[in-house]
Each structure stands twice: as structure tokens, then as C-alpha cells.
Motif scaffolding. Structure first.
Motif, short mmCIF file in Angstrom:
data_model
loop_
_atom_site.label_atom_id
_atom_site.label_comp_id
_atom_site.label_asym_id
_atom_site.label_seq_id
_atom_site.Cartn_x
_atom_site.Cartn_y
_atom_site.Cartn_z
N SER A 129 0.80 -1.22 0.00
CA SER A 129 0.00 0.00 0.00
C SER A 129 0.83 1.27 0.00
O SER A 129 0.48 2.25 -0.67
CB SER A 129 -0.96 -0.01 1.20
N TRP A 130 1.94 1.31 0.74
CA TRP A 130 2.73 2.54 0.80
C TRP A 130 3.45 2.79 -0.52
O TRP A 130 3.60 3.94 -0.96
CB TRP A 130 3.72 2.47 1.96
N THR A 136 -3.81 -3.64 12.94
CA THR A 136 -4.08 -2.21 12.73
C THR A 136 -2.96 -1.35 13.30
O THR A 136 -2.55 -0.35 12.68
CB THR A 136 -5.43 -1.81 13.35
N THR A 141 0.06 -1.46 11.07
CA THR A 141 -0.19 -0.71 9.83
C THR A 141 0.03 0.78 10.05
O THR A 141 0.58 1.48 9.21
CB THR A 141 -1.62 -0.96 9.32
N ALA A 142 -0.38 1.28 11.20
CA ALA A 142 -0.23 2.71 11.50
C ALA A 142 1.21 3.07 11.81
O ALA A 142 1.73 4.09 11.32
CB ALA A 142 -1.13 3.10 12.67
N GLY A 161 2.79 3.24 8.49
CA GLY A 161 2.81 4.56 7.90
C GLY A 161 3.84 5.48 8.52
O GLY A 161 4.51 6.25 7.84
N ALA A 200 -8.61 5.01 1.69
CA ALA A 200 -7.23 4.53 1.82
C ALA A 200 -7.23 3.03 1.59
O ALA A 200 -8.27 2.37 1.69
CB ALA A 200 -6.66 4.88 3.20
N ILE A 250 -4.51 -6.35 2.87
CA ILE A 250 -3.40 -5.61 3.49
C ILE A 250 -2.58 -6.56 4.37
O ILE A 250 -3.11 -7.21 5.27
CB ILE A 250 -3.93 -4.44 4.33
N ALA A 267 -8.06 0.23 6.39
CA ALA A 267 -7.90 1.56 5.76
C ALA A 267 -7.62 2.62 6.81
O ALA A 267 -6.78 3.51 6.62
CB ALA A 267 -9.15 1.91 4.96
N HIS A 283 -3.99 3.31 7.95
CA HIS A 283 -3.16 3.95 6.92
C HIS A 283 -3.21 5.47 7.10
O HIS A 283 -2.18 6.16 7.04
CB HIS A 283 -3.66 3.58 5.51
#
Length: 775
Positions: free
Chosen positions: A121-122, A227, A230-231, A252, A529, A534, A565, A568
């Protein structure tokens, strides 16, 4: 592993003891309620005596109704004393109604359950290319989120994951007040990366004690670990799920500090626990709070606005300058399903990335169909296997509907043995569990067939047998073939990883849509997002009582949902906080929204899951583009007082908002219309003839001259005054007005969509415009 199981058995025994005590209390009272009193007048740095005094006042208040201070102490299980003023207690319905009449009480809300909304995703968002950080990447501007603190309200954390390693990290910022409390048996170990891990389960223990797996912040479900990583997870090379999506897993804001607040248990999150998590995260010093859960359906009306814990907790966070990011919900593709719609949160929809995991179905008539799966085993490529529709293979004790959903124990082994079973997607049965049911009945493979509402939206799953998922149109063709053949046969090929998929991103069918029935004056969701397939960290928990057929374990998992999402955008806001620490939460949301993309990787407008052009009700302002957000040029800023004024227009009184603001706010005699909230999008949900809206832009870049251009929604006349705004310095603010007028011969078409763009030739500050013309 043996020591871990022993620990879990001890935890289970401890829970039984706690539950026994709590259940005795539950018989004495009826239900848990949150009694909300507003905000505390003191700040974050108040001495302990202030908190103790607040707790004592809660005992006195409830005691005045119950007739005994001791009864009040026995009933109250949370006393909110940091930034939220109130308490949670197990009360009789009559007592709750009496409390609601008390002049010091803003609202009394019954506890309810909220639901969890559940690499590449990034790269896809242009923050890197082929594993290399690009020169204009926001990662470089923000030093990868150095020392920003991201809190995650979810199902806890798996601290042993490599995503939370603190190797090479400096000491924890001194402003941080959080910790990882707990006994030696149950504590989650903190380090310089994972700097906090707390749990809140008192409401859940009262409401559903069987759901609580331990007095700990450890994640036994995987959702919270996924989650949070992911953040703000670290870079972890060679991450994959059984070889799929192989690459470097990354969050992220990979240099951010992270903290887990376990408020969800067995997929549900109780009201009082959620509020306790919010209060703790704000008090501990979080900069960003990520929330991947919410109600299953929008609020019925604005009167129940403060009966929703995310709405209330996030408002207190916003007042203290903390950004809150929430998932939009997984009830799409229907309209008016978006949740977490308060204007002080950033609400995130789910879109796809340009990576698929395709495999192929070969039918006996030589027709080939594309499917999607994460299962690499095959059915011997030179052989075709007989097929059976699951609805026709039901055991006598199961309905055809249950069998068609491939419920465990509903398939007749003689009818499915050695065959490919066609199951219907959906229902309450997890997709991998459907495959387990087929496998346990002796099936050789499985095809998951989309229904009409699922459309072309397909997801990859790590099945336990050769399996695939197909679109609705492919499913129609499959059923036609099976009906036309006396002996239908097929084969399923192994799946593979495919990159660079065209017409990406598109909107996921499951992602909840606007308009917001509760607050139609504010466009929700705000932004889209990546939320499909993911890869991120996961729990390696093994239940001591596990009997499921799937005992596979991986440090990383591939999941889909607006839950995926949301973090992200939490990570991107963490980066903005590091790069632009002076910005407010509203300014950061504006920067993300006004720089978003509405086109896919072919240059065409983003598509919805049905193949048609998506609208702002699906993606908000567009798909997030982080590199642009760090330099948006202009932002639409909002102060806490403006949120209070908005609430005045909704019907809340000065008395209510004075408590909420600590006595610092009074409603204006005539509040401006709700459409005038200085939001980065413009919505008129009920246009009658014409309306003029006011907005205000703040310069966060260099001096410049910005000119307005716009595309009016169909059937709408639109003008902007003034058309030119000149900014001479950073921080300067300019006001403008937008006049919206309906064309009488174009009425009754429902919502129509346009846009407004301010540009100085370098920056393009774009706002969606949404109008419903009634007369």
C-alpha cells in the motif's frame, strides 16, 4: 509454547473468579450505563487530589439518587476523572432515568456493543518505489514520524512481533505518561517502540464475561496487532503470509512510538470500556488515536449524538488537540451506512491497491474464469473434479440456506466427498471457516460465489484447501454451466501474486457509503485509503481449547476492511504531526482531503465495486496521497469553539456546552447554519432555491495568489466570491462565499456532485461539492 499455554490456563482460571464476582453484582443491578457530566475544568497536569475529588463527587451524585454513598461506590466501575467528567455504573433502568433528569447530567447512555471493522500500500501511494524511499516522500519530510505517539483502541497487541522492535530507538519522550501495567503473569512488556499497553474490560465483564480472555492487553484475535502495525510498525524485511505478498512490511509512521489500549474482546467493544480507553490515551499523551470499530448502523438521530462513545470520546480528544481517525464501517455498498460521522474525526473508507492474488477455474466446457485466493495447492492440473452446489448437499438437520453458506456440520459427506463445492459468499460464517466445513466433509475444493450485492468485489483468503472467490457475473455463468451439464466438472489452479493491476484504486464493495443520515450537512466518509488484502503483523496466539481445523500460524496476515484503511490514515497523520507540529487536527484532516486523488492508475475516474464511476459518498474527497498532504498550500481549519457552535445549531444548549467546555463557551444567539462549518467539503443536503455558504482558508505555505475554479453539480448554478484570494504571509486567513442555486427544470434528481479548486499554479486545494436540490 508449553509455558504460554500454562499462562493462558492460569488466565482462564483468574477470569472465572473475576466473572463469578462480577456476575453476582450483575444480578443485583440490571445494566451498565455511562453518566456523562461534561469536561473537567482542570487540565492534563492536575494533581492527583483533583482526580480523587472528582471520583468522590461521582459517588456523592449517584448516592443522592440511590440513597447511599456506599451503594454508589458498589455500582460505579469506572470514574472518568482526567478529561472526561462522568462515570460508568450498573444501574436499575428507573435509577438511570432519574439520573438523566439531574441538572448536573448532560446525558445518560446505556452501554452497547460496537463492532470491529474488519506492504504494497505505501508503494502504491508513491511514498516509495521498488523498496526505495522517493526524494519527495512525506517519510523524508517527517523523519518517518520520529517520536510521534500513535494510540490504537482495538483488541490489544502481540508485543513479540518484529513490527514493534525497539532496536536503535532513543529513549521514550518525557511527555509520555503511559505504561504497561499488570502483574508479572499478565503484563505486556513495553519497550522504546511499544511504549504503552493497557486494557479496559470492566463493562465487558459485566455485559458478556465469556468474551474476556484475560486481564491483559495481549491481543488474542490479531485485529489490534494488524491495525497498530499498519499505523506505526517498523520496517520488517521478508514478511509474507505463507509466501504471498512477500516484501518489507511497514507502518505509515515507522519511527513513531505506539501504544495499545485493549477495549475490544471477541470482536466487540463495550461503551464504558471505549470511553475509558479514550480518556487514558488523551491523558497519557497520544498525538493520534486510531479507532477501527464503530456502530453497525448510523445513529438514529442527532438527539442520540452523545449516546455513542466514539463520538463523545473523540470530541474530548479534539478539544485537547489529539487527532482521531476512524473506520467508516463495512456495510457497503448501500447508501447511508457510514458510521463514525462526527465532524471532529477523520472517517476512512476502503479502496483497493494494484496487487491481486489471482487463480483460475477451468470448467468442463473449456471456459476459464478468474478467481482470487491465497491458497497455493492445486487439484492436479491434468484432472477435472466433479462439482456440487452446496445448497443441494445439505444434511437433513440443516436448511438449504445454511448448507449454501457452507456452515460447519451442514454438508453431507457422501454428496461432497472428492468434489469441488460451490458455496455462497456472505452470511455470518467467516470465509475460511466455509472452507474448513468443505474440507471436514471430504470436499476436494471450494468456489465462493459472489451474490448480486457483492458485484465484482473479490477478496483473497488463506484457505485450508484449494479454493477461490469469483465475481457475481462469473457466478451467474458458473451456475448456468452447472445447470446445463449432467456431470459438471472443474479444476482450480494455484494462485499467484500479480502487481501493477490496472484501474486501481477502486472502491471496495464492503466499504460503507454516505450520505450520513445523522449529520447530512457533513460529507462522510472523508477520505479513502487502502483496505483490501493488506499485509501486516498478526497474533501467534494459540488457544488452549482450540479445536478448529486451521492450526496454521504466521507472524503476518492479509486482512481486508475499513479497519485496515483507518490505520493507513492514522500513520499519515502521524507523519504530518511530525512534519507540521503546529497544525491542528482539523488542519491535518484538511491537508489530507484537499490533496487527495480521484483518479486511478490509468488516469480514469475511480470506479466503484460495480464498475461504475465512484462518487464522493464512496470515497469522500478521494484516495489519500500522503506526499501532497505535507504541502497543501491552504487548509480549512476548525477550532473547538466552532465545533461547539455547530452543536448549538444541532440543538444542544449553552448549559450542555458550558459543561463540555469547562464553562468557557456559550451558544450564540443565532448560530450559523450547520452547512457553514469550515469543513474541507461542501454539502447542501436540502437545497430550496438557493443558499450561500461561508468558508475560510488559512495559508500554511508561502505567500501566493489563489484563484478559484469549479465544476458545478448537474442542475446547479454555482458562483464563488471573491474568485481571487491573496495571501501575504503564513497563517493569514481569508474568507469566501459559495452561492448554490437550483435550476428549476433539473429538480428531483437526488444528490449531484461537483468540485471547487483553489490554485496558485503549484498547489491545488480541491473540495468536493455535494448538493441535493429539492425546490
Amino acid at each position: 509454547m508449553a509455558s504460554r499455554r500454562a499462562l493462558l490456563l492460569l488466565a482462564a482460571a483468574a477470569i472465572l473468579c473475576v466473572c463469578a464476582a462480577q456476575c453476582r453484582l450483575a444480578h443485583a443491578w440490571k445494566r451498565s450505563y455511562v453518566v456523562y457530566l461534561g469536561a473537567h475544568p482542570y487540565g492534563r497536569d492536575a494533581p492527583l487530589e483533583e482526580h480523587e475529588r472528582a471520583t468522590e463527587s461521582h459517588h456523592e451524585l449517584l448516592g443522592s439518587v440511590l440513597g447511599s454513598k456506599q451503594l454508589a461506590k458498589d455500582a460505579i466501575f469506572y470514574s472518568y476523572t482526567k478529561n472526561i467528567n462522568g462515570f460508568a455504573a450498573y444501574l436499575d433502568e428507573e435509577v438511570a432515568a432519574e439520573m438523566a433528569k439531574h441538572p448536573d447530567v448532560v446525558t445518560v447512555m446505556p452501554s452497547k456493543m460496537l463492532k470491529l471493522h474488519t506492504t504494497r500500500s505505501w508503494d502504491f501511494m508513491d511514498m516509495e518505489k521498488d523498496g526505495q524511499v522517493l526524494p519527495d516522500s512525506i517519510w523524508k519530510h517527517a523523519n518517518f514520524g520520529q517520536n510521534v505517539i500513535i494510540a490504537n483502541l482495538d483488541s490489544g497487541v502481540w508485543p513479540e512481533s518484529s513490527s514493534f522492535s525497539d532496536e536503535g530507538m532513543a529513549e521514550v519522550p518525557k511527555r509520555w505518561r503511559g505504561s504497561c501495567p499488570g502483574s508479572a503473569k499478565y503484563a505486556v512488556p513495553c519497550n522504546r517502540k511499544l511504549i504503552g499497553a493497557r486494557y479496559f474490560n470492566k463493562d465487558m465483564l459485566l455485559s458478556n464475561p465469556a468474551a474476556v480472555d484475560g486481564n491483559w492487553a495481549r491481543d488474542t484475535e490479531g485485529h489490534g496487532t494488524h491495525t497498530l502495525s499498519t499505523a506505526g510498525g517498523r520496517f520488517v524485511p521478508r514478511a509474507s503470509l505463507f509466501g504471498y505478498a512477500n516484501g518489507t512490511a511497514k507502518g505509515g509512521a515507522p519511527r513513531a512510538r505506539v501504544a495499545a489500549y485493549k477495549v475490544c474482546w471477541a470482536g466487540e467493544c463495550a461503551t464504558a470500556d471505549v470511553l475509558a480507553g479514550f480518556e487514558s490515551a488523551v491523558h497519557d499523551g497520544a498525538d493520534v488515536i486510531s479507532v477501527s470499530f464503530g456502530q453497525e448502523a448510523p445513529l438514529a438521530d442527532t438527539k442520540s449524538f452523545f449516546h455513542e462513545p466514539v463520538t463523545l470520546g473523540s470530541l474530548h480528544a479534539a478539544i485537547h488537540g489529539v487527532s482521531v481517525v476512524c473506520s467508516a464501517g463495512n456495510s457497503g455498498p448501500f447508501d447511508d451506512t457510514v458510521v463514525n460521522g462526527a465532524p471532529w474525526v477523520t472517517t476512512v473508507a476502503a479502496s483497493t491497491v494494484d496487487r491481486d492474488f489471482p487463480n483460475q477455474i477451468t470448467l468442463g466446457n473449456n471456459i476459464h474464469m478468474k478467481g482470487m485466493s491465497l491458497e497455493s495447492s492445486d487439484l492436479h492440473s491434468n484432472k477435472l473434479f466433479p462439482m456440487v452446489n452446496a445448497s443441494g448437499a445439505a444434511l437433513p438437520n440443516c436448511s438449504a440456506e445454511l448448507a449454501s453458506n457452507c456452515a460447519m456440520g451442514c454438508l453431507d459427506p457422501p454428496k461432497v466427498k472428492g468434489k469441488i463445492v460451490v458455496c455462497v459468499r456472505g452470511g455470518d460464517i467467516p470465509r475460511v471457516m466455509k472452507g474448513m466445513a468443505v474440507l471436514s466433509a471430504g470436499g476436494a475444493g471450494m468456489i465462493l460465489a459472489n451474490g448480486k450485492m457483492d458485484g465484482d468485489d473479490v477478496e483473497a483468503d488463506p484457505h485450508v484447501l484449494p479454493a477461490t472467490m469469483i465475481t457475481y457475473s462469473e457466478a451467474v455463468s458458473l451456475y448456468k454451466y452447472m445447470a446445463s451439464s449432467a456431470y459438471p466438472v472443474a479444476n482450480i489452479s494455484p494462485s499467484k501474486t500479480e502487481l501493477g493491476v490496472k484501474n486501481s484504486p477502486s472502491m471496495a464493495a464492503f466499504s460503507s457509503r454516505g450520505p450520513s443520515g445523522t449529520l447530512p450537512f457533513v460529507l462522510k466518509p472523508d477520505i479513502a485509503a487502502p483496505g483490501v488484502d493488506i499485509l501486516a503483523a498478526f497474533t501467534e496466539y494459540v488457544s488452549p481449547t482450540e479445536v478448529a481445523a486451521d492450526k496454521r500460524r504466521s507472524e503476518y496476515a492479509i486482512l481486508s476492511g475499513t479497519s485496515m484503511a483507518c490505520p493507513h490514515v492514522s500513520g499519515v497523520i502521524g507523519l504530518l504531526k511530525a512534519a507540521r507540529p503546529e497544525w491542528s487536527p482539523a488542519a491535518m484532516r484538511s491537508a489530507i482531503m484537499t490533496t487527495a486523488r480521484t483518479q486511478d492508475n490509468t488516469g480514469a475516474p475511480m470506479r466503484d465495486s460495480n464498475g461504475k464511476e465512484a462518487t464522493a459518498f464512496a470515497y469522500g474527497a478521494g484516495n489519500v496521497h500522503p506526499n501532497r498532504a505535507v504541502d497543501p498550500g491552504l487548509v480549512y481549519d476548525i477550532t473547538p469553539d466552532e465545533y461547539f457552535t455547530f452543536l448549538c445549531a444541532l440543538g444542544f444548549t449553552t448549559k450542555d456546552l458550558s459543561r463540555l467546555s469547562g464553562g468557557k463557551f456559550s451558544c450564540p444567539a443565532k448560530p450559523p447554519p450547520m452547512e457553514d462549518l469550515n469543513y474541507p467539503s461542501i454539502v447542501v443536503p436540502a437545497l430550496r432555491h438557493n443558499m450561500t455558504l461561508t468558508r475560510r482558508l488559512k495559508n500554511v505555505g508561502r505567500p501566493g495568489t489563489y484563484r478559484a475554479s469549479w465544476r458545478a453539480p448537474f442542475g446547479i448554478n454555482m458562483t464563488v466570491d471573491p474568485k481571487v484570494l491573496v495571501f501575504e504571509k503564513a497563517g493569514e486567513e481569508k474568507e469566501f462565499k459559495v452561492n448554490i442555486a437550483s435550476q428549476k427544470d433539473k429538480l428531483g434528481r437526488g444528490y449531484v456532485f461537483g468540485k471547487l479548486v483553489w490554485s496558485d499554479g503549484i498547489h491545488y486545494v480541491r473540495s468536493p461539492v455535494v448538493v441535493n436540490a429539492l425546490g
